[in-house]
Design a protein around this motif. Structure first.
Motif, mmCIF file in Angstrom:
data_model
loop_
_atom_site.group_PDB
_atom_site.id
_atom_site.type_symbol
_atom_site.label_atom_id
_atom_site.label_comp_id
_atom_site.label_asym_id
_atom_site.label_seq_id
_atom_site.Cartn_x
_atom_site.Cartn_y
_atom_site.Cartn_z
ATOM 1 N N ALA A 140 102.769 -28.138 -60.341
ATOM 2 C CA ALA A 140 102.893 -27.144 -59.269
ATOM 3 C C ALA A 140 102.531 -25.795 -59.883
ATOM 4 C CB ALA A 140 104.322 -27.130 -58.745
ATOM 5 N N PRO A 141 101.768 -25.002 -59.158
ATOM 6 C CA PRO A 141 101.244 -23.763 -59.756
ATOM 7 C C PRO A 141 102.329 -22.716 -60.019
ATOM 8 C CG PRO A 141 100.699 -23.850 -57.423
ATOM 9 C CD PRO A 141 101.332 -25.164 -57.757
ATOM 10 N N ILE A 142 102.297 -22.152 -61.220
ATOM 11 C CA ILE A 142 103.212 -21.067 -61.562
ATOM 12 C C ILE A 142 102.420 -19.768 -61.427
ATOM 13 C CG2 ILE A 142 104.638 -20.067 -63.401
ATOM 14 C CD1 ILE A 142 104.916 -22.918 -64.571
ATOM 15 N N ALA A 147 106.258 -16.866 -62.724
ATOM 16 C CA ALA A 147 106.258 -16.633 -64.175
ATOM 17 C C ALA A 147 107.255 -15.530 -64.523
ATOM 18 C CB ALA A 147 104.856 -16.267 -64.660
ATOM 19 N N SER A 148 107.310 -14.493 -63.697
ATOM 20 C CA SER A 148 108.242 -13.386 -63.948
ATOM 21 C C SER A 148 109.681 -13.874 -63.833
ATOM 22 C CB SER A 148 107.997 -12.245 -62.950
ATOM 23 O OG SER A 148 106.660 -11.798 -63.066
ATOM 24 N N ALA A 149 109.959 -14.695 -62.804
ATOM 25 C CA ALA A 149 111.318 -15.228 -62.606
ATOM 26 C C ALA A 149 111.712 -16.101 -63.796
ATOM 27 C CB ALA A 149 111.390 -16.017 -61.303
ATOM 28 N N LEU A 150 110.797 -16.946 -64.261
ATOM 29 C CA LEU A 150 111.100 -17.828 -65.402
ATOM 30 C C LEU A 150 111.266 -17.023 -66.688
ATOM 31 C CD1 LEU A 150 108.833 -20.984 -64.869
ATOM 32 C CD2 LEU A 150 111.312 -20.783 -64.577
ATOM 33 N N ILE A 173 106.646 -20.988 -74.539
ATOM 34 C CA ILE A 173 106.724 -20.936 -73.076
ATOM 35 C C ILE A 173 106.698 -19.486 -72.601
ATOM 36 C CG2 ILE A 173 108.206 -21.431 -71.070
ATOM 37 C CD1 ILE A 173 109.092 -24.016 -72.510
ATOM 38 N N ALA A 174 107.454 -18.633 -73.303
ATOM 39 C CA ALA A 174 107.464 -17.208 -72.931
ATOM 40 C C ALA A 174 106.047 -16.637 -73.028
ATOM 41 C CB ALA A 174 108.421 -16.437 -73.831
ATOM 42 N N ALA A 175 105.324 -17.013 -74.082
ATOM 43 C CA ALA A 175 103.947 -16.526 -74.246
ATOM 44 C C ALA A 175 103.079 -16.997 -73.089
ATOM 45 C CB ALA A 175 103.374 -17.012 -75.580
ATOM 46 N N ALA A 176 103.255 -18.248 -72.676
ATOM 47 C CA ALA A 176 102.473 -18.783 -71.556
ATOM 48 C C ALA A 176 102.782 -18.009 -70.272
ATOM 49 C CB ALA A 176 102.771 -20.272 -71.378
ATOM 50 N N LEU A 177 104.042 -17.639 -70.107
ATOM 51 C CA LEU A 177 104.447 -16.905 -68.903
ATOM 52 C C LEU A 177 103.831 -15.495 -68.898
ATOM 53 C CD1 LEU A 177 108.185 -18.046 -68.778
ATOM 54 C CD2 LEU A 177 106.311 -18.834 -67.293
ATOM 55 N N VAL A 178 103.775 -14.886 -70.085
ATOM 56 C CA VAL A 178 103.154 -13.561 -70.195
ATOM 57 C C VAL A 178 101.658 -13.665 -69.896
ATOM 58 C CG1 VAL A 178 102.616 -11.667 -71.797
ATOM 59 C CG2 VAL A 178 104.904 -12.686 -71.785
ATOM 60 N N GLU A 179 101.071 -14.748 -70.395
ATOM 61 C CA GLU A 179 99.650 -15.008 -70.129
ATOM 62 C C GLU A 179 99.387 -15.040 -68.618
ATOM 63 O OE1 GLU A 179 96.036 -15.268 -71.716
ATOM 64 O OE2 GLU A 179 97.776 -15.468 -73.036
ATOM 65 N N ILE A 180 100.311 -15.650 -67.874
ATOM 66 C CA ILE A 180 100.167 -15.759 -66.415
ATOM 67 C C ILE A 180 100.347 -14.404 -65.735
ATOM 68 C CG2 ILE A 180 101.203 -16.762 -64.319
ATOM 69 C CD1 ILE A 180 102.008 -19.192 -66.084
ATOM 70 N N GLY A 181 101.140 -13.535 -66.358
ATOM 71 C CA GLY A 181 101.309 -12.227 -65.729
ATOM 72 C C GLY A 181 102.712 -11.644 -65.790
ATOM 73 N N ALA A 182 103.669 -12.371 -66.382
ATOM 74 C CA ALA A 182 105.006 -11.791 -66.557
ATOM 75 C C ALA A 182 104.874 -10.590 -67.491
ATOM 76 C CB ALA A 182 105.963 -12.827 -67.151
ATOM 77 N N ASP A 183 105.502 -9.485 -67.132
ATOM 78 C CA ASP A 183 105.354 -8.240 -67.888
ATOM 79 C C ASP A 183 106.640 -7.972 -68.695
ATOM 80 O OD1 ASP A 183 105.325 -5.600 -68.734
ATOM 81 O OD2 ASP A 183 104.448 -4.825 -66.882
ATOM 82 N N PRO A 184 106.626 -8.252 -70.016
ATOM 83 C CA PRO A 184 107.855 -8.133 -70.809
ATOM 84 C C PRO A 184 108.521 -6.763 -70.700
ATOM 85 C CG PRO A 184 106.155 -9.195 -72.100
ATOM 86 C CD PRO A 184 105.496 -8.714 -70.837
ATOM 87 N N LYS A 185 107.736 -5.704 -70.762
ATOM 88 C CA LYS A 185 108.337 -4.363 -70.748
ATOM 89 C C LYS A 185 109.024 -4.110 -69.410
ATOM 90 C CE LYS A 185 107.404 0.502 -71.631
ATOM 91 N NZ LYS A 185 107.977 1.120 -70.448
#
Ligand code: 5GP
Ligand code: MN
Length: 319
Positions: A140-142, A147-150, A173-185
């Motif tokens: 299922a597409p993230i 990605a931000s929620a995860l 996994i966190a790196a993959a989520l950032v790759e998708i667009g989750a913004d750590p800052k």
């Protein structure tokens, strides 16, 4: 394989109810939201009851959801995420669970196996890690919102990637989520550096009301009703305050006592590796992880503190 079974059940379902635990935290909210978004994207009707309590620090997560509530009378399956026992489930306005297959996805050690299908991974740092794997598996597409929620789920359950549960897999996994667009800052600032004034005052109260025992190995913080009322705060808004205590040199066990009412004390406990503090939580009818656990005690603040201190000393062999 529970994962295969879960995948099959999801594929065969149209209406899916996703629930998580009472006393919502970043992992429970982030995992539920990501499931809702990703399963909706593959054409499922996904319902998440509005959390009974939504901590202020996570209010920014609202913007990632498709909305809460409007639970259908009879979903095809129920997915419980991050719930160690059935009693911890926050059902919101949904009541009739009769005969609906219940899927239990969780990372708490000692999960009660309450589901019809149980996928339990105590090595996962967060339920969010498991949800990431499940969504990849379905697939299922993230999207950026999921990605931000995860990312928030994993960031918060690992104490910003610093607790002992943080593994290379967690970071991958966190790196993959950032790759998708989750913004750590952005996500870190929203979650941790966005104090309400009330929370800010609670930090002061809890730290001022601290007491140490056994040469500083045990540190108690307290949010009592008299002081919180005096400073116009409530003991509820306190997630993370316990971490200050664990940052004190020589502290092996830290406990935050919250006097919710005169006879109800909420307790958060943290410990260093090797001291399984969930034993103390379980003794008082609660639970959690070896180094992070909680419980409630019916009784006065003094009784709770005395009882908890006794059990901690017993556990540490320093009677
Ligand atoms: P916190 O101190 O952050 O509220 O909780 C730490 C951990 O202990 C969390 O993983 C949470 O799920 C668990 N926990 C906290 N309170 C309770 C409780 O009353 N019962 C159970 N079973 N687990 C709890
Ligand atoms: Mn969790």
């Amino acid at each position: 394989m529970p994962l295969d079974k879960i995948k099959q059940l999801i594929q065969d379902s149209e209406n899916i109810l996703v629930v998580s635990h009472i006393d919502s935290d970043g992992d429970s909210l982030g995992s539920a939201i990501a499931l809702q978004l990703a399963l909706s994207a593959i054409g499922k009707q996904v319902f998440v009851p509005a959390p009974t309590r939504f901590p202020q620090r996570y209010s920014f997560l609202h913007r990632y959801t498709n909305g809460w509530g409007n639970v259908p009378q009879k979903p095809d399956i129920i997915i419980a995420v991050d719930c160690s026992s059935e009693e911890r489930i926050d059902w919101g306005d949904f009541l009739s669970t009769n005969g609906i297959p219940l899927i239990n996805i969780d990372h708490h050690d000692g999960n009660h196996n309450f589901g019809d299908v149980n996928w339990l991974d105590p090595n996962a740092a967060a339920a969010g890690e498991m949800i990431y794997e499940l969504l990849r598996e379905i697939p299922a597409p993230i999207d950026e919102n999921a990605a931000s929620a995860l990312y928030v789920a994993i960031m918060t359950d690992t104490g910003r990637f610093s607790f002992g549960n943080t593994t290379s897999k967690t970071l991958a996994i966190a790196a993959a989520l950032v790759e998708i667009g989750a913004d750590p800052k952005y996500l870190t600032t929203e979650t941790y550096f966005n104090f309400s004034e009330e929370y800010f005052r609670n930090i002061g109260i809890a730290l001022f009301n601290s007491r140490s025992y056994n040469n500083g190995r045990i540190l108690f913080l307290t949010l009592d009703r008299a002081t919180t009322q005096n400073f116009l705060t409530s003991p509820k808004d306190s997630e993370g305050i316990i971490d200050f205590a664990m940052a004190v040199r020589n502290v092996d066990v830290a406990v935050l006592f919250k006097e919710m009412s005169r006879n109800n004390i909420r307790i958060s406990m943290r410990s260093r590796r090797g001291i399984d503090i969930d034993n103390v939580a379980k003794y008082f009818g609660g639970g959690g992880h070896p180094n992070a656990a909680g419980c409630s005690i019916e009784g006065t603040l003094a009784t709770a503190q005395e009882g908890v201190l006794k059990q901690i000393r017993k556990l540490m062999g320093i009677l």
